[in-house]
Design a protein around this motif. Structure first.
Motif, short mmCIF file in Angstrom:
data_model
loop_
_atom_site.label_atom_id
_atom_site.label_comp_id
_atom_site.label_asym_id
_atom_site.label_seq_id
_atom_site.Cartn_x
_atom_site.Cartn_y
_atom_site.Cartn_z
N ILE A 1 4.19 45.98 43.34
CA ILE A 1 3.69 44.62 43.08
C ILE A 1 2.50 44.66 42.13
CG2 ILE A 1 2.64 42.55 44.13
CD1 ILE A 1 4.37 42.98 46.54
N ARG A 2 2.56 43.87 41.08
CA ARG A 2 1.50 43.75 40.06
C ARG A 2 1.02 45.12 39.56
NH1 ARG A 2 -0.85 38.81 38.59
NH2 ARG A 2 -1.46 40.21 36.91
N TYR B 1 -0.33 51.07 48.72
CA TYR B 1 0.33 51.11 50.03
C TYR B 1 1.81 51.39 49.77
CZ TYR B 1 1.49 49.24 54.74
OH TYR B 1 1.91 49.05 56.03
N THR C 1 -5.39 42.95 47.86
CA THR C 1 -4.78 41.73 47.33
C THR C 1 -4.27 41.98 45.93
OG1 THR C 1 -5.22 39.41 46.78
CG2 THR C 1 -7.06 40.91 46.50
N TYR D 1 -6.64 34.58 56.69
CA TYR D 1 -6.12 33.27 57.12
C TYR D 1 -6.52 32.89 58.55
CZ TYR D 1 -1.71 35.63 58.89
OH TYR D 1 -0.78 36.43 59.53
N GLN E 1 -6.79 47.68 47.09
CA GLN E 1 -5.53 48.19 47.61
C GLN E 1 -4.43 47.21 47.22
OE1 GLN E 1 -5.66 49.08 51.83
NE2 GLN E 1 -7.18 50.70 51.54
N MET E 2 -3.31 47.74 46.79
CA MET E 2 -2.17 46.90 46.43
C MET E 2 -0.88 47.54 46.92
SD MET E 2 -3.26 45.50 42.67
CE MET E 2 -4.94 45.91 42.19
N ALA F 1 0.10 38.04 56.43
CA ALA F 1 1.50 37.99 55.98
C ALA F 1 2.43 37.30 56.97
CB ALA F 1 1.99 39.40 55.72
N TYR F 2 1.91 36.77 58.08
CA TYR F 2 2.81 36.25 59.12
C TYR F 2 2.74 34.73 59.18
CZ TYR F 2 2.92 41.15 60.32
OH TYR F 2 3.07 42.51 60.26
N PHE G 1 10.23 47.72 46.34
CA PHE G 1 9.03 47.69 47.19
C PHE G 1 8.92 48.89 48.14
CE2 PHE G 1 10.45 43.25 46.53
CZ PHE G 1 9.39 42.80 45.76
N VAL H 1 -7.58 46.23 60.02
CA VAL H 1 -7.26 45.24 58.99
C VAL H 1 -7.69 43.87 59.50
CG1 VAL H 1 -5.40 44.14 57.68
CG2 VAL H 1 -5.28 46.58 58.19
N ASN I 1 10.91 36.33 44.11
CA ASN I 1 11.56 37.54 44.61
C ASN I 1 12.95 37.25 45.17
OD1 ASN I 1 9.40 39.09 43.95
ND2 ASN I 1 8.52 39.13 46.02
N ASP J 1 -2.63 48.85 60.84
CA ASP J 1 -2.24 47.57 60.22
C ASP J 1 -2.42 46.44 61.25
OD1 ASP J 1 -1.50 48.74 57.83
OD2 ASP J 1 0.66 48.59 58.18
N ARG K 1 8.01 40.39 51.96
CA ARG K 1 7.73 40.37 50.51
C ARG K 1 8.49 39.22 49.85
NH1 ARG K 1 5.10 43.69 52.92
NH2 ARG K 1 3.78 41.88 52.98
P1 FDA Z 1 -1.09 35.89 46.87
O1 FDA Z 1 0.04 35.75 47.85
O2 FDA Z 1 -1.87 34.68 46.52
O3 FDA Z 1 -0.49 36.54 45.55
C1 FDA Z 1 -1.26 36.73 44.38
C2 FDA Z 1 -0.33 37.21 43.28
O4 FDA Z 1 0.19 38.50 43.62
C3 FDA Z 1 0.92 36.35 43.10
O5 FDA Z 1 0.69 35.28 42.23
C4 FDA Z 1 1.90 37.35 42.54
O6 FDA Z 1 1.68 37.57 41.18
C5 FDA Z 1 1.54 38.63 43.28
N1 FDA Z 1 2.33 38.82 44.51
C6 FDA Z 1 1.90 38.64 45.78
N2 FDA Z 1 2.87 38.95 46.67
C7 FDA Z 1 3.93 39.31 45.92
C8 FDA Z 1 5.25 39.74 46.24
N3 FDA Z 1 5.68 39.86 47.48
N4 FDA Z 1 6.08 40.04 45.21
C9 FDA Z 1 5.69 39.94 43.92
N5 FDA Z 1 4.45 39.54 43.55
C10 FDA Z 1 3.59 39.24 44.54
N6 FDA Z 1 -0.82 41.63 55.82
C11 FDA Z 1 -1.01 41.61 57.16
O7 FDA Z 1 -0.86 40.56 57.78
N7 FDA Z 1 -1.35 42.77 57.82
C12 FDA Z 1 -1.57 43.95 57.17
O8 FDA Z 1 -1.88 44.97 57.81
C13 FDA Z 1 -1.39 43.98 55.77
N8 FDA Z 1 -1.58 45.11 55.05
C14 FDA Z 1 -1.60 45.06 53.66
C15 FDA Z 1 -1.98 46.18 52.92
C16 FDA Z 1 -2.11 46.08 51.55
C17 FDA Z 1 -2.56 47.27 50.75
C18 FDA Z 1 -1.84 44.83 50.88
C19 FDA Z 1 -2.01 44.68 49.40
C20 FDA Z 1 -1.41 43.75 51.61
C21 FDA Z 1 -1.26 43.84 53.00
N9 FDA Z 1 -0.84 42.75 53.75
C22 FDA Z 1 -1.01 42.77 55.11
C23 FDA Z 1 -0.16 41.61 53.08
C24 FDA Z 1 -1.12 40.47 52.76
O9 FDA Z 1 -1.52 39.83 53.94
C25 FDA Z 1 -0.44 39.44 51.84
O10 FDA Z 1 0.68 38.88 52.47
C26 FDA Z 1 0.00 39.99 50.49
O11 FDA Z 1 -0.94 40.90 49.98
C27 FDA Z 1 0.19 38.85 49.45
O12 FDA Z 1 -1.02 38.18 49.25
P2 FDA Z 1 -2.00 38.40 47.99
O13 FDA Z 1 -3.34 38.73 48.51
O14 FDA Z 1 -1.44 39.38 47.05
O15 FDA Z 1 -2.14 36.95 47.35
#
Ligand code: FDA
Length: 319
Positions: A269-270, A287, A238, A162, A264-265, A186-187, A32, A158, A308, A130, A301
């Motif tokens: 991841i994915r 990112y 996402t 939630y 953005q991802m 993410a928190y 990561f 950002v 993971n 962020d 993560r």
């Molecule tokens: P969800 O958690 O539902 O995951 C969807 C799918 O993605 C999963 O089924 C899996 O396949 C894959 N996946 C997700 N997380 C994974 C992981 N850790 N390892 C492996 N596969 C994974 N948050 C925040 O609070 N402040 C911020 O400033 C940011 N900044 C930010 C920038 C960018 C570019 C991204 C993509 C994300 C953030 N985040 C963030 C994190 C965000 O809040 C969130 O925790 C993660 O993106 C995981 O959520 P998903 O939207 O991917 O959906």
């Protein structure tokens, strides 16, 4: 349960000292994290640029506990901006305000951010602020607005789907012409502030994405130039295929070009989904975090995906 545990661990400093000494932990984290140094990160960015991705670079670090640390972190971000400019890569920068002093002294944080924005502006580059946990939400938005009032248009915020407050924040920010990255969050937040159920977070994510896509192109001007540094106003961040499909459908229904938004991802991841979006012609930004302070980022993560944790443990058994 596991999610709360790893988010809790991300803040435990003695655990950080233990885990970061384990070689196998770095091996797992490096899925990561793009490396320890800016030079290593630049190599990764060049590879991503060649594949058609734009990048935002994050010099890892958060919750600095002394003024010296906050100033040092600021200088490292300034060095990063220099490195991006020298290497002529398609990358901008993401910054956490607690890394540059927000939990110590707000005015220190503001003056550090101003130094970063000034140099970024000189290089015609963009800085994303962020969003961290809820004790910092209001202050982060305030500081963003203070910077806009000082004339810095090269910054964006950002929004976390939630949080209940996000719909109100998005409406006001769009009126102010903000560039917004939409994430789920993410928190660990209490039910008094954030949707506890994932289904509600997802529904709110789609609702906010729709508003951003409908109003984004009029809120902030489209990105200038092909250097991949200024993002479009809405950034849909996402890895959730259902959220991405929703955003693509909304664009299509509104008859807007793909360049209205960017997906953005996170690095590592994915990758399949990252490739698919680029191949379909959507702008995609990865990112890319780097640096020695990878512990808290890595714990978040692990919190997001129980699988993971097994990946982490399996690294222990690898030679
Ligand atoms: P969800 O958690 O539902 O995951 C969807 C799918 O993605 C999963 O089924 C899996 O396949 C894959 N996946 C997700 N997380 C994974 C992981 N850790 N390892 C492996 N596969 C994974 N948050 C925040 O609070 N402040 C911020 O400033 C940011 N900044 C930010 C920038 C960018 C570019 C991204 C993509 C994300 C953030 N985040 C963030 C994190 C965000 O809040 C969130 O925790 C993660 O993106 C995981 O959520 P998903 O939207 O991917 O959906």
């Amino acid at each position: 349960m596991l999610r709360s545990f790893f988010i809790f661990l991300s803040k435990v400093s003695w655990m950080q000292r233990v885990i970061t000494r384990w070689k196998f932990a770095w091996r797992a984290a490096s899925r990561f994290v793009a490396g320890n140094t800016v030079q290593e990160a630049v190599v990764r960015v060049k590879e991503l640029n060649e594949k058609g991705f734009n990048v935002t670079l994050d010099h890892l670090g958060e919750s600095t506990s002394t003024t010296e640390e906050a100033v040092r972190a600021t200088e490292q971000i300034l060095e990063l901006l220099d490195a991006i400019n020298r290497a002529e890569i398609r990358a901008n920068v993401s910054v956490k305000l607690t890394q540059i002093g927000l939990s110590l002294d707000r005015s220190l944080c503001e003056s550090n951010l101003e130094r970063i924005l000034l140099l970024a502006r000189q290089y015609n580059n963009f800085v994303r602020i962020d969003m961290e946990d809820s004790p910092f939400t209001e202050q982060t938005l305030d500081i963003y607005r203070a910077m806009r009032q000082k004339g810095f248009t090269n910054t964006g915020v950002v929004i976390q789907a939630y949080l209940y407050r996000s719909a109100t924040n998005v409406k006001a920010l769009l009126e102010e012409g903000a560039r917004i990255r939409l994430v789920k969050g993410a928190y660990k937040e209490p039910a008094s502030l954030a949707f506890p159920r994932k289904a509600d977070v997802d529904a709110n994510y789609d609702a906010l994405a729709k508003v951003l896509i409908e109003h984004g192109d009029t809120a902030a001007p489209p990105p200038a130039g092909a250097d991949g540094r200024f993002p479009p106003a809405p950034a849909i961040a996402t890895h959730d295929p259902a959220r991405i499909t929703f955003a693509k459908t909304a664009l299509h229904q509104l008859d807007l070009p793909k360049s209205t938004l960017e997906f953005q991802m996170l690095y590592g991841i994915r990758r399949d989904l990252q490739d698919q979006c680029v191949q379909e012609g959507y702008p995609v930004r990865i990112y890319v975090p780097y640096g020695t302070h990878w512990y808290a980022y890595f714990m978040r993560r692990l919190a997001e995906r129980p699988a993971n944790v097994w990946f982490f443990v399996s690294n222990y058994f690898r030679k």
